[in-house]
Design an enzyme around this catalytic site. Structure first.
Site, PDB file in Angstrom:
ATOM      1  N   SER A 169       0.910  -0.992  -0.030  1.00 38.13           N
ATOM      2  CA  SER A 169       0.643  -0.139   0.092  1.00 38.13           C
ATOM      3  C   SER A 169       0.289   1.233  -0.120  1.00 38.13           C
ATOM      4  O   SER A 169       1.874   1.053   0.367  1.00 38.13           O
ATOM      5  CB  SER A 169      -1.003   0.131   1.180  1.00 38.13           C
ATOM      6  N   LYS A 170       0.240   1.825  -0.873  1.00 35.44           N
ATOM      7  CA  LYS A 170       1.051   3.445  -0.855  1.00 35.44           C
ATOM      8  C   LYS A 170       1.106   4.137   0.369  1.00 35.44           C
ATOM      9  O   LYS A 170       2.659   4.462   0.304  1.00 35.44           O
ATOM     10  CB  LYS A 170       0.288   4.335  -1.399  1.00 35.44           C
ATOM     11  N   ARG A 171       0.412   4.095   1.465  1.00 37.24           N
ATOM     12  CA  ARG A 171       0.584   4.699   2.809  1.00 37.24           C
ATOM     13  C   ARG A 171       1.168   3.598   3.627  1.00 37.24           C
ATOM     14  O   ARG A 171       2.067   4.439   4.516  1.00 37.24           O
ATOM     15  CB  ARG A 171      -0.762   4.731   3.246  1.00 37.24           C
TER      16      ARG A 171
END
Ligand code: GLU
Ligand code: ZN
Length: 477
Positions: free
Chosen positions: A250-252
Site C-alpha cells: 500500500s502507498k501509505r
C-alpha cells in the site's frame, strides 16, 4: 488466436507516483512483446479528470525510460479519444444494452437499508425509460444468460455467473466515460491481443467482456477499419505484490514509488531484474538477470498466481552486489547525480573503489566522502559523544596516532600498524582504536575503510584534523 499479431498495452492511470506493481506490469508486457515480435503500446488512461495530474504522466514516461522499457506505439491519451467513447455510448443505447439511472447511494439505502452495500445495484431504473440528463448515469444491462468465462493464461478459466454481475455504470452522472468502458473501447480499437495486468482488475474483466461482445462488431463499422484481434483478447492477470507481513502493498505503508528507488540510488538494471522476479523466476540458481536474457527466457505461462513478496531488503542486497561488481570508473560516474562535479574529481576517483565496498545504494556515497571535500570536519553529535567525548581511551589514542602520523611511511598498511600500536598502548583492540580516529577525521563512526581513506586524505590533513579534535575535546566540545 495464434495467427493474430501480438499487440499488448501498458495502460497506467496517472493518479500518483509510479508504483512498483505498475512497473512489473509494464515489464511483463514489454518482455512478451519483445519475445514474440509484437507491438508494445503505451496508453495513458486519463479519463478520471479529478484524480489525474500532468506531472504523473511525465513520471510514467521518465520511469519507463529509466527502466529501459521503450514503447513502440503511443503514448496514446484516452482524453484524446472521446469520439470513440461517444460512438460506444451510441452503440450501447442503440442496441438496447443500456439505460439511464438517477439512483444515488442514499436512494439504494432507503430501499434496502443495511443490505444495500451487499446487494449492489438493484435494477430499479431498468424499465423507467429515463433519458439522458444531469445527475443520470448510463448503466449497462446485464441480462440473464451464459456465464462469462475469462480465459486467463496464468489462472486458467475463471467463470463469473451473470447473476453475480450488477447492471454496471459505463458513463458517470458527470458525463465522463467510466474506466471499464474507455478501457475496453481502446482495447478493441487498438486490436489488443493480450491483456496483461494486475489481478486487482480481474473482477472487472467479465464486465469488460460483456461490453466487448456488444461493441466489437459495432465499433468496426462506426470507426472504419480497426485493428482486428480476432475475438476476445487473451488475459494474464499478474499476482498481487505483498509486503513481509503478506499484506497487499500500500502507498501509505510501504515504499512503492519507483521514483523513490531511483532517488535512493538503485541501479535501473537491478530494479528491472528484481521486478522480473515478482511472479516469475529464471531456471537454475540465477537471480538478477539482464533484460536480454529475460527476453529469451521469460514465459507468461510460467508466471505464478500466488502473491509475490516484494522484499526491499533483498532488492537492496542485490543492489549492493551490483555496485561492488561495477568497475570503479563506472561507479564514480553513476554517483554523479548525487555528487555533482565531485564525482569526477581525482580524490573521489581514488576513493571510489573503497566506497563501493561499503554502499548498497548510490545515495549513500556523499555522506561517506564529504569529509574529503571540506577543510572542516562536520561532527555528528552522537558519533562524537560515543567514540570521542565519552570514550576514556580517545585522548591517548588520538595523541599517539597524531604523533606517529608525522613520521610513518604514508601507506595504508603502515598507518594501520600505527593505529594498532596506539591501541595496544591503551590496552584496546584495533577496532576500538579506530573509532575515535575515524570520528576525528570524518565526523562519523561509519565510513569507508579507514587506513586507505587516511592515505588518500594525506598526512597533513590527517595530523591537522586529529589535532583539531584534541583541541575540541579540551575545550569541552
Ligand atoms: N488504468 C488501469 C490502472 O491503472 C489499468 C488498466 C488495464 O491495464 O487494463 O489500474
Ligand atoms: Zn437507478
Amino acid at each position: 488466436m495464434s495467427n493474430v499479431p501480438v499487440r499488448v498495452r501498458f495502460a497506467p492511470s496517472p493518479t500518483g507516483y509510479f508504483h512498483v506493481g505498475s512497473a512489473r506490469t509494464a515489464l511483463y508486457n514489454w518482455l512478451f512483446a519483445r519475445q514474440s515480435g509484437g507491438t508494445f503500446i503505451l496508453r495513458i488512461e486519463d479519463t478520471d479528470t479529478e484524480r489525474n495530474r500532468e506531472e504523473w504522466v511525465e513520471g510514467i514516461y521518465s520511469a519507463m525510460q529509466w527502466l529501459g522499457l521503450g514503447w513502440d506505439e503511443g503514448p496514446y491519451r484516452q482524453s484524446e479519444h472521446r469520439s470513440h467513447y461517444d460512438a460506444a455510448i451510441d452503440a450501447i443505447l442503440g442496441g438496447g444494452h443500456g439505460y439511464y439511472c438517477d439512483c444515488t447511494r442514499e436512494s439504494l439505502v432507503t430501499r434496502h437499508g443495511e443490505q444495500a452495500a451487499v446487494l449492489g445495484y438493484d435494477g430499479h431504473c431498468r424499465e423507467r425509460g429515463l433519458g439522458p440528463g444531469p445527475g443520470r448515469a448510463l448503466r449497462f444491462r446485464v441480462d440473464p444468460g451464459k456465464a462469462v468465462v475469462v480465459r486467463d493464461i496464468i489462472r486458467g478459466d475463471v467463470t463469473f455467473e451473470r447473476s453475480s454481475i450488477e447492471d454496471f455504470v459505463v458513463v458517470k452522472a458527470s458525463g465522463d466515460p467510466l474506466f471499464v468502458l474507455a478501457n475496453v473501447v481502446d482495447d478493441i480499437v487498438m486490436g489488443i491481443s493480450h491483456v496483461i495486468r494486475g489481478e486487482d482488475l480481474l473482477p472487472t474483466t467479465p464486465k469488460g467482456l460483456l461490453l466487448w461482445e456488444v461493441l466489437a462488431p459495432v465499433l468496426a463499422s462506426v470507426l472504419g477499419p480497426i485493428e482486428d484481434s480476432g475475438g476476445f483478447p487473451a488475459f494474464a492477470h499478474l499476482p498481487m505484490l505483498v509486503n513481509a507481513k503478506r499484506q497487499k502493498l500500500s502507498k501509505r505503508r510501504d515504499p512503492v514509488a519507483i521514483e523513490q528507488y531511483r532517488e535512493e540510488g538503485y541501479l535501473p538494471e537491478v530494479m528491472v531484474g528484481y521486478l522480473a522476479l515478482l511472479g516469475w523466476s529464471p531456471k537454475g540458481d540465477r537471480e538478477i538477470i539482464s533484460l536480454d536474457e529475460m527476453i529469451g527466457e521469460f514465459r507468461l505461462e510460467e508466471v505464478n498466481h500466488s502473491p509475490a513478496f516484494f522484499d526491499v531488503e533483498k532488492l537492496c542486497h542485490f543492489n549492493g552486489e551490483a555496485i561492488r561488481a561495477m568497475d570503479p570508473d563506472s561507479f564514480a560516474e553513476a554517483c554523479r547525480p548525487w555528487l555533482g562535479e565531485r564525482a569526477g574529481s581525482e580524490i573521489f576517483r581514488r576513493m571510489a573503489p573503497l566506497v563501493q565496498t561499503r554502499v548498497a545504494r548510490l545515495s549513500e556515497a556523499p555522506p561517506m566522502v564529504d569529509f574529503l571535500f571540506s577543510g572542516e570536519v562536520a561532527f555528528d553529535p552522537a558519533s562524537w559523544e560515543k567514540a570521542v567525548a565519552g570514550n576514556s581511551h580517545a585522548r591517548a589514542v588520538l595523541e599517539s596516532v597524531a604523533a606517529s602520523s608525522r613520521r610513518v611511511e604514508w601507506k595504508a598498511e603502515a598507518i594501520k600498524e600505527a593505529v594498532a600500536a596506539a591501541g595496544e598502548q591503551a590496552g584496546i583492540k584495533l577496532a576500538k582504536a579506530q573509532a575515535p580516529v575515524r570520528v576525528a577525521l570524518t565526523g562519523r563512526t561509519v565510513g569507508p575503510p579507514l587506513f586507505e581513506s587516511m592515505e588518500i586524505l594525506g598526512r597533513e590533513a590527517v595530523v591537522a584534523r586529529i589535532e583539531a579534535a584534541l583541541y575540541r575535546m579540551s575545550s569541552g566540545g
